[in-house]
Each structure stands twice: as structure tokens, then as C-alpha cells.
Design an enzyme around this catalytic site. Structure first.
Site, PDB file in Angstrom:
ATOM      1  CE1 TYR A  60       1.629  -3.450  -5.311  1.00  0.00           C
ATOM      2  CE2 TYR A  60      -0.530  -2.605  -5.904  1.00  0.00           C
ATOM      3  CZ  TYR A  60       0.437  -2.847  -4.956  1.00  0.00           C
ATOM      4  OH  TYR A  60       0.207  -2.483  -3.659  1.00  0.00           O
ATOM      5  CE  LYS A  85      -0.148   1.515  -2.919  1.00  0.00           C
ATOM      6  NZ  LYS A  85      -0.869   0.800  -3.985  1.00  0.00           N
ATOM      7  CG  HIS A 116       4.853   0.924  -2.722  1.00  0.00           C
ATOM      8  ND1 HIS A 116       4.643   0.236  -3.894  1.00  0.00           N
ATOM      9  CD2 HIS A 116       4.108   0.271  -1.797  1.00  0.00           C
ATOM     10  CE1 HIS A 116       3.825  -0.776  -3.691  1.00  0.00           C
ATOM     11  NE2 HIS A 116       3.493  -0.778  -2.418  1.00  0.00           N
TER      12      HIS A 116
END
Length: 285
Positions: A60, A85, A116
Site C-alpha cells: 500500500y 503484509k 499477502h
């Protein structure tokens, strides 16, 4: 919001005990697709509202913002549950990836660290898991788990591991809650955590959901989140709007009856929104 009000909001969120005895707030706050430059403010709003569970990921690219919000919140670190993750492209170097995430977050430990995606075409997830087991044994991670693992991936991992994953974070919402996968996970003591819990908004217009919202004096989103809590999912809704952030947290106060839970569960359509983990092969780099 006063400190006592924040404490009350946090206390209203149920807590689940994972298979290794670690407690996790069942309703958390996700930061997927929140721009890095906005993350500190948005996560700060969530913490101020009473959230004590924040879910991010290296992919992210906003871990630093999460860490800055935690550091600036004035809330003791041990009161905030942090998940991040391992990126797909770093399954061959999970220790270095973990350290990069820990440094970005500015924390001494991570509460939950997940692989992930399995990316079966790489054939690396069992190898990566052994490194996560080592980090867990060192006390750098309080719990380790997986995300997007289908039954065949769980079987392969369990046959080649010492530590059973604490969590399997999967796409789950009323019209696609993967009941067979959820049952498979739970049969091994693996908690189910739901991402895209509102079906990216698509599940909020269902007649069942809107009728229950009117009945309970709630929003459709609150009904769906209450459903997740009622069926035992850990759930991590995302919003960047302070009012919606508070509304989502208030779903913890709503209890649906067994019949109401069953009515929402019956919306299952088998229609996935996200990528199929059986074929996902992106690196996230």
C-alpha cells in the site's frame, strides 16, 4: 471527542483470541488505497474515533503514515494492534521485507504479519513461511498469518510448517463470503478476516440489508459490518471521511439475530470482486 468517549468506543469493539492466545480487536481500520500523503491524518482520525486495530501492507506504500499517526496519537503502543503484509515480490527475502516494514512503521514489533498472496506460480510461500516462523520465535511478531490463501494453499502450508497461521485474510462480504474457505480455515483454528467487507459498496443496496438497516435504525454499512461481527469475522472497513469512520465503528453496538445473520449470509452469489488467488501473480513492487 473526549478521551473517555474514545475509550468507550474502543471498549465496545469485541475482541477475538487468536490460536496462539493473542487478542485482536474484531473491528479494525483498513488503509488500502489511501494515498500515502493522506494516511497520517486519516489514521489519526480513526485512532481518535476509538479504533485500536490498523491494517496496512507494504504494497500500500503508506506504512510510514500509519506509523506517524500511531506515534502522534498519544496512545500507548501496546494498546494498538498493527497488521502489515509481505509483498509478493519479496517472498524470497521476507526477513529484509519485515525489517523494512518495521522501520517504516517506526515500531519495535508488529502484532500480525501476513503473507499477502500465495502466488502459487512462484512456489515460494512455504519457504517464506519458515522465515515468518523464525521472526515469530524471536518475538518480533506477535502472530503470523496469511491472506488470500485458498484451501489447496492452506493444505500445502500446513503440511510444511510448524506454526499454524493465526489468520487468513480473504475477500469476504455478503454476496461473496466464501463459506467453504471460511469453514476450512476455522477447522484448523485459523481466524477469518474480511477485506472488501462491504463489497466495495455493491452489497449495500440489497433489499435484505436495507430492510435490516431500517429495522435497526442503522446504515446499510453498519448492518453489513454487524453481520461480519456476528458470524465471527475480523473486519477492516476503510473510509477517509471522519463521520463514516465513526459510523463504521458504531456497528460494534449492533447485534443481529441468528435469523437476520442467516438472511444476510443467504446473499452469497459466488461472484468475486477481486483477483482470484489461484492465478494472482503480480509482484506488488
Amino acid at each position: 471527542m473526549t478521551e473517555s468517549t474514545r475509550s468507550e468506543a474502543a471498549a465496545a469493539v469485541p475482541v477475538l483470541t487468536l490460536n496462539n492466545g493473542v487478542d485482536i480487536p474484531q473491528l479494525g481500520f483498513g488503509v488500502f488505497q489511501i494515498p500515502p500523503e493522506e494516511t497520517r491524518v486519516v489514521v489519526g482520525d480513526a485512532l481518535a474515533a476509538g479504533y485500536r486495530h490498523i491494517d496496512t501492507a507494504a504494497a500500500y506504500r503508506n506504512e510510514a503514515g500509519v506509523g506517524a499517526a500511531i506515534a502522534g496519537s498519544g496512545i500507548p503502543r501496546e494498546e494498538i494492534f498493527v497488521t502489515t503484509k509481505l509483498r509478493n515480490g519479496e517472498q524470497d527475502s521476507p526477513r529484509a521485507a519485515f525489517e523494512a516494514s518495521r522501520q517504516a512503521l517506526g515500531v519495535d514489533w508488529i502484532d500480525l504479519y501476513l503473507i499477502h498472496w500465495p502466488v502459487p506460480s512462484q512456489g515460494l510461500y512455504t519457504q517464506a513461511w519458515k522465515e515468518l516462523e523464525s521472526l515469530y520465535a524471536q518475538g518480533l511478531i506477535r502472530a503470523i498469518g496469511v491472506s488470500n490463501f485458498l484451501p489447496e494453499h492452506l493444505d500445502e502450508l500446513l503440511a510444511n510448517s510448524t506454526v499454524v497461521p493465526a489468520v487468513n485474510q480473504i475477500e469476504s462480504h455478503p454476496t461473496f463470503h466464501q463459506p467453504a474457505l471460511a469453514q476450512k480455515s476455522r477447522s484448523h483454528g485459523i481466524a477469518v478476516e474480511a477485506y472488501s467487507p462491504l463489497g466495495q459498496g455493491r452489497d449495500l443496496d440489497s433489499g435484505v440489508v436495507t430492510e435490516l438497516a431500517a429495522k435497526h435504525g442503522a446504515t446499510p454499512a453498519q448492518i453489513v459490518l454487524a453481520w461480519h461481527l456476528g458470524v465471527g469475522n475480523i473486519v477492516i472497513p476503510k473510509s477517509v471521511t471522519p463521520e463514516r469512520i465513526r459510523e463504521n465503528l458504531a456497528a460494534a453496538a449492533i447485534t443481529l439475530s441468528p435469523e437476520e445473520l442467516a438472511a444476510v449470509s443467504a446473499l452469497e452469489s459466488g461472484q468475486r470482486i477481486g483477483t482470484d488467488p489461484a492465478v494472482a501473480a503480480f509482484t506488488q513492487m
